[in-house]
Design a protein around this motif. Structure first.
Motif, PDB file in Angstrom:
ATOM      1  N   LEU A   1       0.808  -1.223   0.000  1.00  0.00           N
ATOM      2  CA  LEU A   1       0.000   0.000   0.000  1.00  0.00           C
ATOM      3  C   LEU A   1       0.842   1.274   0.000  1.00  0.00           C
ATOM      4  O   LEU A   1       0.387   2.318  -0.478  1.00  0.00           O
ATOM      5  N   PHE A   2       2.050   1.187   0.546  1.00  0.00           N
ATOM      6  CA  PHE A   2       2.839   2.407   0.734  1.00  0.00           C
ATOM      7  C   PHE A   2       3.121   3.170  -0.559  1.00  0.00           C
ATOM      8  O   PHE A   2       3.015   4.403  -0.568  1.00  0.00           O
ATOM      9  N   PRO A   3       3.477   2.516  -1.679  1.00  0.00           N
ATOM     10  CA  PRO A   3       3.743   3.307  -2.895  1.00  0.00           C
ATOM     11  C   PRO A   3       2.557   4.178  -3.308  1.00  0.00           C
ATOM     12  O   PRO A   3       2.752   5.334  -3.705  1.00  0.00           O
ATOM     13  N   SER A   4       1.347   3.650  -3.219  1.00  0.00           N
ATOM     14  CA  SER A   4       0.167   4.440  -3.584  1.00  0.00           C
ATOM     15  C   SER A   4      -0.086   5.546  -2.575  1.00  0.00           C
ATOM     16  O   SER A   4      -0.531   6.643  -2.933  1.00  0.00           O
ATOM     17  N   PHE A   5       0.194   5.262  -1.311  1.00  0.00           N
ATOM     18  CA  PHE A   5      -0.043   6.242  -0.250  1.00  0.00           C
ATOM     19  C   PHE A   5       0.931   7.410  -0.364  1.00  0.00           C
ATOM     20  O   PHE A   5       0.530   8.584  -0.437  1.00  0.00           O
ATOM     21  N   VAL A   6       2.218   7.126  -0.433  1.00  0.00           N
ATOM     22  CA  VAL A   6       3.215   8.206  -0.440  1.00  0.00           C
ATOM     23  C   VAL A   6       3.149   9.001  -1.742  1.00  0.00           C
ATOM     24  O   VAL A   6       3.480  10.196  -1.761  1.00  0.00           O
ATOM     25  N   ALA A   7       2.686   8.378  -2.813  1.00  0.00           N
ATOM     26  CA  ALA A   7       2.582   9.093  -4.085  1.00  0.00           C
ATOM     27  C   ALA A   7       1.565  10.222  -4.029  1.00  0.00           C
ATOM     28  O   ALA A   7       1.607  11.136  -4.849  1.00  0.00           O
ATOM     29  N   SER A   8       0.660  10.164  -3.070  1.00  0.00           N
ATOM     30  CA  SER A   8      -0.367  11.201  -2.964  1.00  0.00           C
ATOM     31  C   SER A   8       0.121  12.436  -2.200  1.00  0.00           C
ATOM     32  O   SER A   8      -0.592  13.437  -2.127  1.00  0.00           O
ATOM     33  N   PHE A   9       1.332  12.377  -1.634  1.00  0.00           N
ATOM     34  CA  PHE A   9       1.923  13.525  -0.953  1.00  0.00           C
ATOM     35  C   PHE A   9       2.713  14.349  -1.973  1.00  0.00           C
ATOM     36  O   PHE A   9       3.217  13.829  -2.958  1.00  0.00           O
ATOM     37  N   GLN A  10       2.858  15.633  -1.709  1.00  0.00           N
ATOM     38  CA  GLN A  10       3.556  16.521  -2.638  1.00  0.00           C
ATOM     39  C   GLN A  10       4.996  16.797  -2.189  1.00  0.00           C
ATOM     40  O   GLN A  10       5.247  16.985  -0.999  1.00  0.00           O
ATOM     41  N   ALA A  11       5.905  16.821  -3.144  1.00  0.00           N
ATOM     42  CA  ALA A  11       7.255  17.318  -2.888  1.00  0.00           C
ATOM     43  C   ALA A  11       7.260  18.815  -3.169  1.00  0.00           C
ATOM     44  O   ALA A  11       6.731  19.255  -4.191  1.00  0.00           O
ATOM     45  N   PRO A  12       7.815  19.630  -2.272  1.00  0.00           N
ATOM     46  CA  PRO A  12       7.807  21.082  -2.494  1.00  0.00           C
ATOM     47  C   PRO A  12       8.402  21.493  -3.839  1.00  0.00           C
ATOM     48  O   PRO A  12       7.966  22.480  -4.437  1.00  0.00           O
ATOM     49  N   ALA A  13       9.356  20.745  -4.352  1.00  0.00           N
ATOM     50  CA  ALA A  13      10.022  21.137  -5.598  1.00  0.00           C
ATOM     51  C   ALA A  13       9.087  21.120  -6.797  1.00  0.00           C
ATOM     52  O   ALA A  13       9.233  21.923  -7.716  1.00  0.00           O
ATOM     53  N   ASN A  14       8.108  20.207  -6.798  1.00  0.00           N
ATOM     54  CA  ASN A  14       7.253  20.079  -7.983  1.00  0.00           C
ATOM     55  C   ASN A  14       5.795  19.824  -7.647  1.00  0.00           C
ATOM     56  O   ASN A  14       5.044  19.323  -8.483  1.00  0.00           O
ATOM     57  N   GLY A  15       5.382  20.164  -6.453  1.00  0.00           N
ATOM     58  CA  GLY A  15       3.992  19.971  -6.071  1.00  0.00           C
ATOM     59  C   GLY A  15       3.067  20.927  -6.799  1.00  0.00           C
ATOM     60  O   GLY A  15       3.485  21.981  -7.286  1.00  0.00           O
ATOM     61  N   VAL A  16       1.781  20.548  -6.866  1.00  0.00           N
ATOM     62  CA  VAL A  16       0.820  21.405  -7.566  1.00  0.00           C
ATOM     63  C   VAL A  16       0.499  22.665  -6.764  1.00  0.00           C
ATOM     64  O   VAL A  16       0.038  23.663  -7.325  1.00  0.00           O
ATOM     65  N   SER A  17       0.734  22.631  -5.460  1.00  0.00           N
ATOM     66  CA  SER A  17       0.482  23.805  -4.617  1.00  0.00           C
ATOM     67  C   SER A  17       1.725  24.689  -4.590  1.00  0.00           C
ATOM     68  O   SER A  17       2.748  24.328  -3.998  1.00  0.00           O
ATOM     69  N   ARG A  18       1.633  25.832  -5.217  1.00  0.00           N
ATOM     70  CA  ARG A  18       2.810  26.689  -5.345  1.00  0.00           C
ATOM     71  C   ARG A  18       3.312  27.230  -4.003  1.00  0.00           C
ATOM     72  O   ARG A  18       4.504  27.498  -3.847  1.00  0.00           O
ATOM     73  N   PHE A  19       2.406  27.374  -3.025  1.00  0.00           N
ATOM     74  CA  PHE A  19       2.832  28.002  -1.773  1.00  0.00           C
ATOM     75  C   PHE A  19       3.809  27.133  -0.990  1.00  0.00           C
ATOM     76  O   PHE A  19       4.482  27.620  -0.073  1.00  0.00           O
ATOM     77  N   ILE A  20       3.926  25.837  -1.347  1.00  0.00           N
ATOM     78  CA  ILE A  20       4.881  24.987  -0.629  1.00  0.00           C
ATOM     79  C   ILE A  20       6.266  25.016  -1.278  1.00  0.00           C
ATOM     80  O   ILE A  20       7.204  24.412  -0.752  1.00  0.00           O
ATOM     81  N   ARG A  21       6.405  25.710  -2.390  1.00  0.00           N
ATOM     82  CA  ARG A  21       7.692  25.758  -3.075  1.00  0.00           C
ATOM     83  C   ARG A  21       8.598  26.792  -2.430  1.00  0.00           C
ATOM     84  O   ARG A  21       8.772  27.903  -2.908  1.00  0.00           O
ATOM     85  N   ARG A  22       9.159  26.425  -1.318  1.00  0.00           N
ATOM     86  CA  ARG A  22       9.985  27.344  -0.541  1.00  0.00           C
ATOM     87  C   ARG A  22      11.089  26.546   0.141  1.00  0.00           C
ATOM     88  O   ARG A  22      11.188  25.345   0.012  1.00  0.00           O
ATOM     89  N   GLY A  23      11.941  27.250   0.877  1.00  0.00           N
ATOM     90  CA  GLY A  23      13.032  26.576   1.549  1.00  0.00           C
ATOM     91  C   GLY A  23      14.171  26.252   0.598  1.00  0.00           C
ATOM     92  O   GLY A  23      14.130  26.548  -0.592  1.00  0.00           O
ATOM     93  N   SER A  24      15.181  25.616   1.122  1.00  0.00           N
ATOM     94  CA  SER A  24      16.361  25.271   0.340  1.00  0.00           C
ATOM     95  C   SER A  24      16.080  24.095  -0.584  1.00  0.00           C
ATOM     96  O   SER A  24      15.047  23.426  -0.487  1.00  0.00           O
ATOM     97  N   SER A  25      17.041  23.813  -1.452  1.00  0.00           N
ATOM     98  CA  SER A  25      16.926  22.654  -2.337  1.00  0.00           C
ATOM     99  C   SER A  25      16.826  21.372  -1.529  1.00  0.00           C
ATOM    100  O   SER A  25      16.128  20.427  -1.913  1.00  0.00           O
ATOM    101  N   LEU A  26      17.494  21.339  -0.391  1.00  0.00           N
ATOM    102  CA  LEU A  26      17.444  20.161   0.476  1.00  0.00           C
ATOM    103  C   LEU A  26      16.016  19.889   0.930  1.00  0.00           C
ATOM    104  O   LEU A  26      15.528  18.757   0.852  1.00  0.00           O
ATOM    105  N   PHE A  27      15.333  20.915   1.397  1.00  0.00           N
ATOM    106  CA  PHE A  27      13.947  20.770   1.837  1.00  0.00           C
ATOM    107  C   PHE A  27      13.046  20.399   0.665  1.00  0.00           C
ATOM    108  O   PHE A  27      12.203  19.508   0.756  1.00  0.00           O
ATOM    109  N   GLN A  28      13.225  21.059  -0.443  1.00  0.00           N
ATOM    110  CA  GLN A  28      12.331  20.849  -1.579  1.00  0.00           C
ATOM    111  C   GLN A  28      12.427  19.450  -2.167  1.00  0.00           C
ATOM    112  O   GLN A  28      11.440  18.926  -2.693  1.00  0.00           O
TER     113      GLN A  28
END
Length: 482
Positions: A389-416
């Motif tokens: 189940l984990f691959p389907s579950f974690v795939a639904s979370f956003q990475a700040p670097a390329n998530g659809v929500s622009r407001f999370i695109r912040r912080g360093s490259s490490l965070f993103q």
């Protein structure tokens, strides 16, 4: 150093970091400003032993998680149905089809609780019905929402949406809803300055919903500003459009929650039937009754796999999809949101060490949902240890670097690039900013984190910059250090 002092030092090193602000040196500033904060970050264990706690601020404090609630819904749905489950919508009838292609009775849409049912799916049903030789329905189009719907509202936005709505997120709920319970029209400038804007349906050749259009076309370059509100009178939805649109403006789609999603489906399906050349003699109705047991299936369409539904639900924080999925977890017909919340609570009751949980919905639209940062991390870790189940579950979370929500695109490259998260936002009756998810350390270890920030009467204003910026700096240090 004495033997006693060595023992005390070793004991101290073995204890988790749970002091207020421990590990969250930046985020703890919100505590000093009067906000209620619960936070925990820790490395994941190997199954035999728990992972190391890297930071904590009152991790067991019960706070509102807002849309982080959807992570609970996603876990419960995957646990119940599995990633490849599809919801099925059917057209059925207990009437005979005569030699002239006339269905001698009612045509029933059996709503299957598909949270992503769209007008395209209804069109596929209509085409399959046409392929069976149906050219006329002698009775009515009946939309059956016997599984759930209409669902009593428990939030201000949805209660108000019964009579009017100026947004798309407050849609009411039904097991037979289409297009997320939203009407859609396309607004384009008129042919010349001074003419009304051109309004067309997003879903059919002719308009399906009534429109009161008072958008005026103005000269090119003059700017565009208009409002759209849906009002309902005598069970009829009307979109009120007001404002102006520049002659050179790009056409745009406008979505507004309908007054009754099952009625919207009935109206849309009837329009598509007529567009396909299938006449309906007696109009449409909605019902909460199950289709007759002797009904035959005339056409069916299967929705997208659950793993794709969860990607949309989580990435876009779609409240309609989340609550429809949660209602589907209830085993008995005529489900309500409280029962849906209880179904999620029942799932979480099987997770050791989670602690208290209050769920009044699957979407998190109400601030009355309650969990803790520690509890949310227990949920995340439990999914990590379920390889199917984990691959389907974690795939639904956003990475700040390329998530659809622009407001999370912040912080360093490490965070993103090392963090995957789900956020939650509420502003009434108090501010909520919540974030929960996974991170990968420099050495490749997995970790989980949850931060819940709730405002009070004395701290009414809270934006994401105040939460995400310090959280990013704190997580960066944890990722770098391990």
């Amino acid at each position: 150093m004495t033997t006693l002092r060595c023992l005390l030092l070793l004991v101290g090193l073995a204890l988790p970091l749970v002091a207020s602000g421990s590990g969250f040196t930046e985020l703890k500033g919100l505590l000093e400003r009067g906000f209620q904060v619960g936070a925990e970050a820790r490395l994941l264990g190997d199954g035999a032993r728990p992972g190391e706690v890297l930071g904590a601020i009152e991790p067991h404090r019960q706070l509102s998680p807002a849309s982080v609630t959807k992570a609970y819904l996603a876990a419960a749905a995957l646990g119940r149905w599995g990633p490849q489950h599809r919801f099925t919508t059917r057209l059925v009838s207990d009437a005979e089809l005569d030699e002239h292609g006339v269905l001698q009775g009612d045509l029933v849409l059996d709503g299957g609780g598909d949270p992503a049912l769209a007008s395209e799916d209804l069109w596929r049903l209509v085409q399959r019905l046409h392929q069976r030789g149906v050219r006329e329905v002698a009775g009515r189009v009946v939309v059956s929402q016997w599984r759930f719907g209409p669902v009593a509202c428990i939030t201000t936005d949805r209660c108000q949406a019964q009579s009017r709505a100026s947004n798309s997120y407050s849609a009411l709920l039904s097991s037979a809803g289409v297009n997320h319970g939203n009407w859609c029209v396309n607004v384009a400038p008129g042919a010349a300055n001074g003419q009304p804007a051109r309004i067309t349906s997003c879903d059919s050749q002719a308009l399906i919903v009534d429109v009161d259009n008072r958008i005026e076309t103005r000269a090119a370059g003059s700017g565009t500003e208009f409002s759209a509100e849906r009002i309902t009178r005598d069970e009829t939805d009307t979109l009120l459009l007001r404002g102006h649109m520049a002659l050179d403006a790009v056409p745009r789609d406008v979505h507004r929650a309908s007054g009754d999603p099952a009625r919207q489906t009935a109206h849309t399906l009837t329009a598509l039937l007529r567009q396909a050349g299938i006449a309906v003699r007696e109009g449409y109705v909605t019902t909460v009754a199950e289709p007759p047991t002797v009904s035959r299936s005339l056409a069916k369409v299967e929705g997208k796999p659950l793993q794709e539904l969860l990607l949309r639900t989580m990435n876009y924080s779609n409240n309609f999809m989340a609550d429809v999925l949660a209602l589907g977890l209830v085993d008995t017909p005529r489900a309500n949101l409280l029962q849906a919340g209880e179904a999620i609570q029942h799932y979480v009751a099987g997770l050791p060490d989670h602690g208290p949980l209050v769920m009044l919905s699957g979407s998190g639209l109400t601030t009355e949902n309650r969990t803790s940062a520690h509890g949310a991390n227990v949920l995340l870790e439990s999914m990590f240890h379920r390889p199917a189940l984990f691959p389907s579950f974690v795939a639904s979370f956003q990475a700040p670097a390329n998530g659809v929500s622009r407001f999370i695109r912040r912080g360093s490259s490490l965070f993103q690039h090392h963090v995957m998260l789900k956020t939650g936002t509420l502003n009434q009756p108090f501010a909520v900013r919540a974030a929960s998810g996974y991170f990968r350390t420099r050495s490749g270890r997995w970790g989980v984190f949850t931060v819940l920030v709730n405002g009070t009467a004395n701290t009414p204003w809270l934006n994401w910059t105040q939460v995400l910026d310090p959280l990013a700096r704190d997580l960066e240090r944890m990722v770098e250090a391990h």
